[in-house]
Design a protein around this motif. Sequence first.
Motif, PDB file in Angstrom:
ATOM      1  N   ILE A  32      84.842  76.640  33.484  1.00 18.16           N
ATOM      2  CA  ILE A  32      84.979  75.294  34.319  1.00 18.16           C
ATOM      3  C   ILE A  32      83.682  74.765  34.186  1.00 18.16           C
ATOM      4  CG2 ILE A  32      85.726  73.947  36.270  1.00 18.16           C
ATOM      5  CD1 ILE A  32      87.321  76.361  37.534  1.00 18.16           C
ATOM      6  N   GLU A  33      83.460  73.879  33.489  1.00 19.98           N
ATOM      7  CA  GLU A  33      81.982  73.139  32.830  1.00 19.98           C
ATOM      8  C   GLU A  33      82.243  72.033  32.225  1.00 19.98           C
ATOM      9  OE1 GLU A  33      78.627  72.570  32.695  1.00 19.98           O
ATOM     10  OE2 GLU A  33      78.538  74.579  32.742  1.00 19.98           O
ATOM     11  N   ASP A  34      81.521  70.977  32.696  1.00 18.08           N
ATOM     12  CA  ASP A  34      81.593  69.607  32.233  1.00 18.08           C
ATOM     13  C   ASP A  34      80.652  69.303  31.109  1.00 18.08           C
ATOM     14  OD1 ASP A  34      79.769  69.443  33.991  1.00 18.08           O
ATOM     15  OD2 ASP A  34      79.732  67.476  34.375  1.00 18.08           O
ATOM     16  N   ASP A  35      79.843  69.952  31.050  1.00 11.51           N
ATOM     17  CA  ASP A  35      78.611  69.954  29.973  1.00 11.51           C
ATOM     18  C   ASP A  35      79.231  70.597  28.695  1.00 11.51           C
ATOM     19  OD1 ASP A  35      76.343  70.243  28.203  1.00 11.51           O
ATOM     20  OD2 ASP A  35      75.011  69.913  29.864  1.00 11.51           O
ATOM     21  N   LEU A  44      82.157  79.466  36.628  1.00 10.72           N
ATOM     22  CA  LEU A  44      82.219  78.004  37.365  1.00 10.72           C
ATOM     23  C   LEU A  44      81.206  77.240  37.453  1.00 10.72           C
ATOM     24  CD1 LEU A  44      84.097  76.145  39.277  1.00 10.72           C
ATOM     25  CD2 LEU A  44      83.594  77.821  41.145  1.00 10.72           C
ATOM     26  N   ASP A  45      80.939  76.091  37.221  1.00 15.09           N
ATOM     27  CA  ASP A  45      79.705  75.123  37.091  1.00 15.09           C
ATOM     28  C   ASP A  45      79.847  74.501  38.624  1.00 15.09           C
ATOM     29  OD1 ASP A  45      77.428  73.453  36.562  1.00 15.09           O
ATOM     30  OD2 ASP A  45      78.961  71.975  35.669  1.00 15.09           O
ATOM     31  N   LEU A  46      78.830  74.253  39.140  1.00 14.47           N
ATOM     32  CA  LEU A  46      78.660  73.638  40.477  1.00 14.47           C
ATOM     33  C   LEU A  46      78.923  72.043  40.134  1.00 14.47           C
ATOM     34  CD1 LEU A  46      76.392  75.550  42.625  1.00 14.47           C
ATOM     35  CD2 LEU A  46      78.856  75.945  42.484  1.00 14.47           C
ATOM     36  N   GLY A  47      78.071  71.172  39.376  1.00 20.58           N
ATOM     37  CA  GLY A  47      77.740  69.930  39.187  1.00 20.58           C
ATOM     38  C   GLY A  47      79.036  69.631  38.372  1.00 20.58           C
ATOM     39  N   LEU A  48      80.146  69.299  38.830  1.00 23.38           N
ATOM     40  CA  LEU A  48      81.378  68.774  38.047  1.00 23.38           C
ATOM     41  C   LEU A  48      81.723  67.312  38.376  1.00 23.38           C
ATOM     42  CD1 LEU A  48      83.622  72.024  38.603  1.00 23.38           C
ATOM     43  CD2 LEU A  48      82.616  71.203  36.142  1.00 23.38           C
ATOM     44  N   THR A  76      71.778  81.246  37.143  1.00 24.60           N
ATOM     45  CA  THR A  76      71.089  79.947  36.862  1.00 24.60           C
ATOM     46  C   THR A  76      70.966  79.394  35.361  1.00 24.60           C
ATOM     47  OG1 THR A  76      69.002  80.749  37.249  1.00 24.60           O
ATOM     48  CG2 THR A  76      70.040  79.539  39.021  1.00 24.60           C
ATOM     49  N   LYS A  77      71.189  78.116  35.003  1.00 28.63           N
ATOM     50  CA  LYS A  77      70.838  77.755  33.654  1.00 28.63           C
ATOM     51  C   LYS A  77      69.504  77.335  33.692  1.00 28.63           C
ATOM     52  CE  LYS A  77      75.300  75.268  33.916  1.00 28.63           C
ATOM     53  NZ  LYS A  77      75.856  73.819  33.806  1.00 28.63           N
ATOM     54  N   PRO A  78      68.877  77.397  32.473  1.00 30.47           N
ATOM     55  CA  PRO A  78      69.417  78.061  31.323  1.00 30.47           C
ATOM     56  C   PRO A  78      69.519  79.472  31.432  1.00 30.47           C
ATOM     57  CG  PRO A  78      67.079  77.493  30.941  1.00 30.47           C
ATOM     58  CD  PRO A  78      67.552  77.209  32.206  1.00 30.47           C
TER      59      PRO A  78
HETATM   60 CA    CA Z   1      77.606  70.309  35.193  1.00 31.49          CA
END
Ligand code: CA
Length: 233
Positions: free
Chosen positions: A9-12, A53-57, A103-105
């Motif tokens: 689940i990731e918007d980027d 799971l990404d946090l900032g969606l 954490t990304k990257p």
């Molecule tokens: Ca995001």
Amino acid sequence: MKFMNILVIEDDRIVRTLVKHVLEKEGHEVSIAERGETGEDMALNEDFDIIILDLGLPDKSGLEVCKVLREHNRSTPILILSAYQNTDTKVTGLNTGADDYLTKPFDNKELLARIDAINRRSQKSGESNNTYECGELKIDLVNREFYVKDTKVLLTNNEFNLMAYFLKNPNRILDKDELTNNVWDINFDTNTNFLNVYISYLRKKIEDITPVNYIQTIRKKGFMLQCGSGSEQ
Ligand code: CA
């Protein structure tokens, strides 16, 4: 290692493509959700082995998604993948029911290592109610089967119950009373060497297959099933 069915689940788009590529290269099946709501629906209605799971969606926070899944008793392991570096966010994520936080990257190898670790842990906890292992020994309480080095060993009922108790309590000295009280629900004369006889039967059956001495006699105290470095070659 088994191939897994993974939901990302990731918007980027760039991160999504990269994660998908890395996972598919390992043989995993990858499904994608670009929005929190979509991901949540997929996670509630399909069976995944792991959710990344990404946090900032765009529509809702990944933390909310995590919370909703746990509230619906979905125990699918969740790995949070986020740019938020601060400890508070990590702690909140883990408290919400996530299993790990990266954490990304991120480094591709690290991502795969985390996924492997989550997978191992979840397989272990999934089995913990009905199978127990100690070195080369394994017991399956549901099917009432006992294995030494993957060889099925036939045990009598009493031998099986005794072995099961040892495997549930490894590396701990178990005295005669504890063993007899927990293994047999009948009272018997503790002067008899009933217990010693069953232990010698078990030892004999194990020794037919492996030279490792798993069931150790602890002088004047009882017995101990020794697992780990002391009993493994
Ligand atoms: Ca995001």
